[in-house]
Design a protein around this motif. Structure first.
Motif, PDB file in Angstrom:
ATOM      1  N   LEU A  89       6.900  88.998   9.406  1.00 60.74           N
ATOM      2  CA  LEU A  89       6.203  89.078  10.699  1.00 60.74           C
ATOM      3  C   LEU A  89       4.732  88.666  10.633  1.00 60.74           C
ATOM      4  O   LEU A  89       4.283  87.907  11.495  1.00 60.74           O
ATOM      5  CB  LEU A  89       6.363  90.474  11.324  1.00 60.74           C
ATOM      6  N   PRO A  90       3.952  89.097   9.622  1.00 56.32           N
ATOM      7  CA  PRO A  90       2.556  88.647   9.567  1.00 56.32           C
ATOM      8  C   PRO A  90       2.450  87.122   9.449  1.00 56.32           C
ATOM      9  O   PRO A  90       1.580  86.505  10.068  1.00 56.32           O
ATOM     10  CB  PRO A  90       1.991  89.330   8.318  1.00 56.32           C
ATOM     11  N   MET A  91       3.343  86.518   8.679  1.00 57.70           N
ATOM     12  CA  MET A  91       3.334  85.067   8.518  1.00 57.70           C
ATOM     13  C   MET A  91       3.635  84.374   9.846  1.00 57.70           C
ATOM     14  O   MET A  91       2.956  83.429  10.237  1.00 57.70           O
ATOM     15  CB  MET A  91       4.352  84.674   7.436  1.00 57.70           C
ATOM     16  N   LEU A  92       4.647  84.863  10.582  1.00 55.77           N
ATOM     17  CA  LEU A  92       4.991  84.253  11.868  1.00 55.77           C
ATOM     18  C   LEU A  92       3.870  84.452  12.888  1.00 55.77           C
ATOM     19  O   LEU A  92       3.567  83.539  13.654  1.00 55.77           O
ATOM     20  CB  LEU A  92       6.312  84.825  12.404  1.00 55.77           C
ATOM     21  N   ARG A  93       3.237  85.615  12.880  1.00 53.12           N
ATOM     22  CA  ARG A  93       2.108  85.848  13.801  1.00 53.12           C
ATOM     23  C   ARG A  93       0.969  84.889  13.491  1.00 53.12           C
ATOM     24  O   ARG A  93       0.323  84.370  14.393  1.00 53.12           O
ATOM     25  CB  ARG A  93       1.636  87.296  13.716  1.00 53.12           C
ATOM     26  N   GLU A 115      18.839  88.866   9.346  1.00 51.90           N
ATOM     27  CA  GLU A 115      17.506  88.769   9.932  1.00 51.90           C
ATOM     28  C   GLU A 115      17.489  89.226  11.389  1.00 51.90           C
ATOM     29  O   GLU A 115      16.484  89.763  11.872  1.00 51.90           O
ATOM     30  CB  GLU A 115      17.008  87.317   9.849  1.00 51.90           C
ATOM     31  N   LEU A 116      18.613  89.042  12.086  1.00 51.96           N
ATOM     32  CA  LEU A 116      18.656  89.343  13.524  1.00 51.96           C
ATOM     33  C   LEU A 116      18.801  90.829  13.844  1.00 51.96           C
ATOM     34  O   LEU A 116      18.825  91.209  15.010  1.00 51.96           O
ATOM     35  CB  LEU A 116      19.752  88.523  14.209  1.00 51.96           C
ATOM     36  N   GLN A 123      11.803  88.140  18.589  1.00 55.44           N
ATOM     37  CA  GLN A 123      10.670  87.826  19.469  1.00 55.44           C
ATOM     38  C   GLN A 123       9.755  86.784  18.837  1.00 55.44           C
ATOM     39  O   GLN A 123       9.320  85.835  19.485  1.00 55.44           O
ATOM     40  CB  GLN A 123       9.855  89.094  19.722  1.00 55.44           C
ATOM     41  N   ALA A 124       9.452  86.961  17.558  1.00 53.67           N
ATOM     42  CA  ALA A 124       8.546  86.054  16.858  1.00 53.67           C
ATOM     43  C   ALA A 124       9.142  84.653  16.740  1.00 53.67           C
ATOM     44  O   ALA A 124       8.425  83.658  16.873  1.00 53.67           O
ATOM     45  CB  ALA A 124       8.205  86.612  15.479  1.00 53.67           C
ATOM     46  N   THR A 130       8.533  78.167  21.045  1.00 53.48           N
ATOM     47  CA  THR A 130       7.888  77.725  22.286  1.00 53.48           C
ATOM     48  C   THR A 130       6.456  77.252  22.037  1.00 53.48           C
ATOM     49  O   THR A 130       5.853  76.651  22.915  1.00 53.48           O
ATOM     50  CB  THR A 130       7.887  78.826  23.369  1.00 53.48           C
ATOM     51  N   GLY A 131       5.927  77.502  20.829  1.00 53.81           N
ATOM     52  CA  GLY A 131       4.571  77.054  20.506  1.00 53.81           C
ATOM     53  C   GLY A 131       4.523  75.538  20.427  1.00 53.81           C
ATOM     54  O   GLY A 131       5.239  74.932  19.641  1.00 53.81           O
TER      55      GLY A 131
END
Length: 166
Positions: A89-93, A115-116, A123-124, A130-131
């Motif tokens: 999560l920190p990497m994806l953020r 993972e799901l 969410q990430a 979408t980025g």
């Protein structure tokens, strides 16, 4: 995205080789891949390995067939959701909220059953896809049985190209 029906056909190896080629070309890449953990020639689980070199357990074989209330399982494997989320999560953020305007490539290997279990990961991944400044290089499973909602959502996106590996 790279997709395959079978384990062990080389999806992760392909992702690793492409990542090395991108890095050596000076293209910014971040993300993670999953790697088998073997003991005595037998697969005992999977680790998450970030491209920055951090590693932690994704799942391990459980000898106990009973399930506790907070345990997530895929077949014989118990998923370590806390470890997975702490690494990924920190990497994806960081990928999603990076300050530089250059195109980035985010490696996500894999978007699968284990993972799901993480709603935060789902969410990430949606945010990353979408980025506008992020290109995702990832792996997804070909459904065997009940399709995975996020995987099917990704597969049907017009901006996604899926390559099947056999």
């Amino acid at each position: 995205l790279v997709s395959s029906l079978f384990l062990g056909v080389g999806k992760t190896t392909l992702i690793q080789k492409v990542t090395q080629a991108l890095k050596s070309s000076g293209i910014p890449v971040d993300g993670f891949y999953t790697e088998e953990v073997r003991e005595g020639g037998r697969r005992t689980g999977f680790d998450v390995v970030t491209l920055s070199g951090k590693r932690g357990p994704l799942s391990r074989v459980s000898s106990d067939s009973s399930t506790s209330r907070r345990e997530y399982r895929v077949g014989q494997y118990v998923v370590d959701l806390v470890s997975f989320e702490q690494l990924v999560l920190p990497m994806l953020r960081n990928v999603n909220h990076g300050s530089d305007a250059e195109k980035k490539i985010c490696v996500i290997d894999e978007i699968g059953k284990m993972e799901l279990f993480s709603q935060a990961f789902i969410q990430a991944v949606r945010q990353t896809l979408t980025g506008s400044e992020t290109v995702v290089l990832g792996t997804i499973p070909i459904p065997k049985g009940k399709p995975l909602d996020l995987v099917e959502e990704i597969r049907s996106r017009k901006d996604v190209k899926v390559f099947n590996v056999s």
